[in-house]
Scaffold this motif. Structure first.
Motif, PDB file in Angstrom:
ATOM      1  N   GLY A 216      49.910  35.511  38.949  1.00  0.00           N
ATOM      2  CA  GLY A 216      49.011  36.643  38.819  1.00  0.00           C
ATOM      3  C   GLY A 216      49.474  37.651  37.787  1.00  0.00           C
ATOM      4  N   PRO A 217      48.670  38.675  37.562  1.00  0.00           N
ATOM      5  CA  PRO A 217      49.002  39.692  36.543  1.00  0.00           C
ATOM      6  C   PRO A 217      50.340  40.377  36.780  1.00  0.00           C
ATOM      7  N   ALA A 218      50.660  40.669  38.057  1.00  0.00           N
ATOM      8  CA  ALA A 218      51.923  41.347  38.339  1.00  0.00           C
ATOM      9  C   ALA A 218      53.109  40.472  37.943  1.00  0.00           C
ATOM     10  N   ALA A 219      53.024  39.171  38.277  1.00  0.00           N
ATOM     11  CA  ALA A 219      54.110  38.266  37.924  1.00  0.00           C
ATOM     12  C   ALA A 219      54.227  38.111  36.411  1.00  0.00           C
ATOM     13  N   GLN A 220      53.087  38.009  35.739  1.00  0.00           N
ATOM     14  CA  GLN A 220      53.116  37.881  34.287  1.00  0.00           C
ATOM     15  C   GLN A 220      53.720  39.130  33.632  1.00  0.00           C
ATOM     16  N   ALA A 221      53.375  40.303  34.175  1.00  0.00           N
ATOM     17  CA  ALA A 221      53.939  41.537  33.631  1.00  0.00           C
ATOM     18  C   ALA A 221      55.447  41.590  33.847  1.00  0.00           C
ATOM     19  N   HIS A 222      55.885  41.143  35.033  1.00  0.00           N
ATOM     20  CA  HIS A 222      57.322  41.138  35.334  1.00  0.00           C
ATOM     21  C   HIS A 222      58.077  40.286  34.330  1.00  0.00           C
ATOM     22  N   TRP A 223      57.598  39.043  34.111  1.00  0.00           N
ATOM     23  CA  TRP A 223      58.312  38.153  33.204  1.00  0.00           C
ATOM     24  C   TRP A 223      58.137  38.589  31.750  1.00  0.00           C
ATOM     25  N   GLY A 224      57.022  39.281  31.466  1.00  0.00           N
ATOM     26  CA  GLY A 224      56.875  39.842  30.126  1.00  0.00           C
ATOM     27  C   GLY A 224      57.941  40.891  29.854  1.00  0.00           C
ATOM     28  N   ARG A 225      58.216  41.727  30.882  1.00  0.00           N
ATOM     29  CA  ARG A 225      59.265  42.741  30.720  1.00  0.00           C
ATOM     30  C   ARG A 225      60.629  42.081  30.574  1.00  0.00           C
ATOM     31  N   ARG A 226      60.881  41.048  31.378  1.00  0.00           N
ATOM     32  CA  ARG A 226      62.171  40.364  31.273  1.00  0.00           C
ATOM     33  C   ARG A 226      62.339  39.727  29.894  1.00  0.00           C
ATOM     34  N   GLY A 227      61.255  39.069  29.421  1.00  0.00           N
ATOM     35  CA  GLY A 227      61.329  38.451  28.098  1.00  0.00           C
ATOM     36  C   GLY A 227      61.464  39.484  27.000  1.00  0.00           C
ATOM     37  N   GLY A 228      60.775  40.632  27.162  1.00  0.00           N
ATOM     38  CA  GLY A 228      60.899  41.689  26.169  1.00  0.00           C
ATOM     39  C   GLY A 228      62.311  42.223  26.084  1.00  0.00           C
ATOM     40  N   GLY A 229      62.988  42.303  27.224  1.00  0.00           N
ATOM     41  CA  GLY A 229      64.378  42.749  27.217  1.00  0.00           C
ATOM     42  C   GLY A 229      65.272  41.804  26.453  1.00  0.00           C
ATOM     43  N   LEU A 230      65.005  40.512  26.556  1.00  0.00           N
ATOM     44  CA  LEU A 230      65.801  39.533  25.818  1.00  0.00           C
ATOM     45  C   LEU A 230      65.613  39.712  24.309  1.00  0.00           C
ATOM     46  N   CYS A 231      64.346  39.957  23.922  1.00  0.00           N
ATOM     47  CA  CYS A 231      64.079  40.141  22.486  1.00  0.00           C
ATOM     48  C   CYS A 231      64.739  41.405  21.951  1.00  0.00           C
ATOM     49  N   ARG A 232      64.654  42.475  22.719  1.00  0.00           N
ATOM     50  CA  ARG A 232      65.267  43.736  22.253  1.00  0.00           C
ATOM     51  C   ARG A 232      66.772  43.644  22.175  1.00  0.00           C
TER      52      ARG A 232
END
Length: 245
Positions: free
Chosen positions: A204-220
């Protein structure tokens, strides 16, 4: 367009089941991964979950063991019928108990462990879900029993339950049923649908947002994992691989 792999699978499954002359049951995500991998690489062996037991020679009655194994399998839809692909969709086609009980020949100097290992490595691609193979030591003093299940039909947490049921069925030695009853099939379907609902909610959207934040942290972080306390996923929930028990 479907929002998730689970939703897409359910749509394909329902379309295939609606036109099938025999009852088709859905599969969990873990079961589908096992079956898809086999179809992509048919030359590889199937994943199996084995247990081994040693008995004095002639302590096991193979005919009685066969009846017991059939009786146990008949109570569980995952151990009946066959895993098949219909219109590219992995499903469980209902049917009778999928069992093999056999004595394995042991070549001189090979030993029972090597003979049983070779038999398990030679598991047929579309073979039975439950196999009980017996090999005798060359000196005739001991029989080694391999109780093995197709991993798509049974996870490790179900093994203990099935062993207990097999021992009880062997003790009682009653005629086995031809297959699972309507209630067992309904329970299987409900358990799988609950698991699929859990898989769907995880997309769902909440899970996708969570993993988006985790992936964004890896990129940063320039490819490095973000600092903080490591999180460990929990697995091995009973029924996530199958609904044998």
């Amino acid at each position: 367009m479907h929002a998730s792999i689970t939703a897409a699978y359910l749509a394909r499954y329902r379309a295939a089941a609606a036109d099938s002359p025999v009852e088709l049951l859905p599969l969990t995500g873990a079961q589908r991964r096992f079956l898809i991998t086999r179809r992509l690489a048919p030359q590889t062996r199937s994943d199996v979950a084995p247990l081994f037991f040693a008995y004095p020679a002639d302590a096991l009655d193979l005919d009685r063991l066969g009846r017991a194994a059939t009786a146990v399998a008949a109570a569980h839809p995952a151990l009946c019928g066959a895993f098949v692909t219909v219109r590219g969709t992995p499903v469980l086609r209902t049917g009778g108990p999928s069992v093999e009980v056999a004595r394995i020949d042991v070549d001189p100097g090979a030993g029972t462990h090597r003979a049983l290992r070779a038999a398990l490595l030679d598991w047929p691609l579309d073979g039975p879900a439950l196999r009980l193979l017996v090999a005798r030591e060359p000196d005739g003093g001991e029989d080694l029993l391999a109780l093995a299940l197709d991993h798509a039909a049974c996870d490790e947490q179900s093994l203990g339950v099935l062993v207990g049921e097999l021992a009880e069925a062997y003790r009682r030695d009653e005629p086995p049923a031809p297959g699972p009853g309507p209630q067992a099939v309904a329970d299987f379907r409900e358990a799988v649908e609950l698991q699929l609902a859990a898989e769907e909610s995880a997309a769902g959207p909440a899970a996708q947002a969570h993993w988006g934040r985790r992936g964004g942290g890896l990129c940063r972080g320039g490819g490095r994992a973000p600092r903080g306390r490591a999180e460990r996923g929990r697995g091995g929930v009973r029924g996530t691989t199958n609904q044998a028990v």
